[in-house]
Write a protein that holds these residues in place. Structure first.
Motif, short mmCIF file in Angstrom:
data_model
loop_
_atom_site.label_atom_id
_atom_site.label_comp_id
_atom_site.label_asym_id
_atom_site.label_seq_id
_atom_site.Cartn_x
_atom_site.Cartn_y
_atom_site.Cartn_z
N UNK A 124 14.26 34.13 -5.33
CA UNK A 124 13.30 33.78 -6.38
C UNK A 124 11.98 34.54 -6.27
N UNK A 125 11.69 35.07 -5.09
CA UNK A 125 10.46 35.88 -5.02
C UNK A 125 10.80 37.37 -5.00
N UNK A 126 12.06 37.67 -5.29
CA UNK A 126 12.45 39.07 -5.45
C UNK A 126 12.69 39.82 -4.17
N UNK A 127 12.77 39.11 -3.05
CA UNK A 127 13.04 39.80 -1.77
C UNK A 127 14.56 39.75 -1.54
N UNK A 128 15.22 40.66 -2.19
CA UNK A 128 16.68 40.59 -2.24
C UNK A 128 17.35 40.91 -0.91
N UNK A 129 16.77 41.80 -0.14
CA UNK A 129 17.40 42.13 1.15
C UNK A 129 17.52 40.88 2.02
N UNK A 130 16.42 40.12 2.09
CA UNK A 130 16.45 38.88 2.88
C UNK A 130 17.38 37.85 2.24
N UNK A 131 17.34 37.80 0.90
CA UNK A 131 18.21 36.84 0.20
C UNK A 131 19.67 37.11 0.54
N UNK A 132 20.10 38.38 0.43
CA UNK A 132 21.50 38.72 0.73
C UNK A 132 21.84 38.40 2.19
#
Lengths: 159, 244
Positions: free
Chosen positions: A84-92
């Protein structure tokens, strides 16, 4: 070996004592499944997710993850907050941990699929849709939601 | 305790315990998962263990309890509807179960409810004459249950899904495979009245009288103090008397 008559005298007493004492015996994860693991940080992290306070959610859930590194729900929530904050690397990374801990985690499959759409990778989203089909076997909400998201993505990119 | 009474064929004692549990309205301590499931499971098992499907649809569902405690009676209602040839009712109950799975407190309970969704869907498919689909769903339910740990909040699984797979195989004319399923189930959940009875029935249907005898003997020994109206015990005694 107690007789049947003797047995008949005890069930209510046992049932009552078990029910009354269970709060003392049980571990918090059992007794408050809404907060499996259940550290205060995890509970606060979940509340922050509900409040869409992503930064606080990440802070609390990251602390909770230090104490409980075997909780797929926690990792899924962390993935959700980072997404939701656009930090996709951490999200994945957190979604992948959730799915490693529980490869059948329906929520993680749905959310990581949606995250892949956000980074323009519909092929990976479709992989998770296929996984959900195998897991659910019958129509389930997670499958329907991701299927709808993929259809919307494809419709948007045809224009 | 109710589970034990049901395995001994002492339904009246089980019923008495269920009624006593239902009468309890005040508890010491906070609300717990174990308390909710402990209150809901006996009434659900009372229907399942006696295959008393006509009672299934009147089983009450409390909505002020944790998800799995709501799911257990929903599951019984869904299975009962399927068994009674009411697929539309079963479908409604399955939809409720799916909503509970989605709303469950965590992924563990969500998955446990999904086991119930799959099994109930199997009986729903069976009610609609889709036997292949029914077996696929029931196998998936049994495999999923076997792949997960029982939670400490449940004294036992609600009902062994592999035993239900055996029921479906037996109903669809596959007694040898049913016997395999029952024996596998008894390995994981031993000393079950319905497990012994069903294994004996499957063996008998498969033409294996020695194995049928073995399980009927185990059933009679387990249920030596059973209530007289328990038909499975009567049937076992009749079999053993006819084939000394």
């Amino acid at each position: 070996m107690p007789s049947r008559g003797a047995l008949a005298l005890v069930p209510l007493a046992i049932a009552l004592s078990v029910l009354a004492a269970s709060a003392l015996w049980a571990d918090p994860a059992e007794e408050a499944p809404g907060g499996a693991g259940v550290s205060a940080e995890y509970t606060l992290g979940k509340k922050a997710v509900e409040a869409k306070d992503w930064t606080s959610a990440i802070q609390f859930l990251s602390k909770a993850a230090v104490q409980d590194d075997r909780n797929p729900d926690l990792e899924n929530l962390l993935g959700y907050a980072y997404r939701h904050i656009g930090r996709f690397a951490e999200a994945f990374r957190h979604y992948e941990i959730a799915l490693r801990l529980n490869p059948r985690h329906r929520g993680a499959h749905e959310y990581i699929g949606e995250a892949y759409l956000m980074v323009n990778n519909p092929a990976k989203a479709a992989e998770h849709l296929a996984a959900l089909k195998e897991i659910c076997l019958i129509p389930c909400e997670e499958y329907a939601d991701l299927e709808k998201a993929i259809a919307a993505y494809r419709a948007g990119h045809r224009k | 305790m109710a589970y034990a009474y049901l395995q001994l064929g002492q339904d009246r004692e089980a019923r008495r315990l269920i009624d006593e549990l239902a009468a309890i309205t005040k508890f010491s301590g906070g609300r717990t998962y174990g308390r909710d499931t402990g209150q809901a499971a006996p009434a659900s098992r009372f229907v399942l263990e006696r295959a008393a499907w006509s009672e299934a649809l009147t089983l009450p569902v409390r909505t002020d309890v944790y998800a799995y405690a709501q799911a257990m009676p929903r599951f019984v209602r869904a299975v009962g509807a399927g068994k009674l040839g009411k697929p539309d009712v079963a479908k409604e109950e399955i939809a409720q179960l799916q909503a509970l799975s989605k709303a469950a407190e965590n992924s563990y309970w969500s998955e446990q409810i999904h086991v119930l969704v799959l099994a109930a869907s199997g009986w729903h498919a069976r009610a609609e004459g889709r036997n292949g689909e029914a077996l696929k769903l029931m196998r998936a339910a049994a495999d999923l249950e076997d792949s997960t740990e029982k939670h400490v909040s449940m004294e036992n699984r609600l009902y062994p899904m592999r035993e239900m797979l055996g029921d479906l195989l037996l109903e669809t004319g596959q007694p040898a495979l049913a016997l395999q399923a029952y024996e596998a189930s008894l390995h994981a959940a031993p000393n079950r009245l319905r497990g012994f009875y069903s294994a004996a029935k499957a063996a008998k249907a498969a033409g294996d009288s020695a194995t049928a005898r073995k399980y009927f003997e185990k059933l009679v020994a387990l249920a030596k103090n059973a209530d007289p109206e328990r038909s499975e015990v009567q049937e076992a005694r009749t079999f053993l008397t006819a084939r000394p």
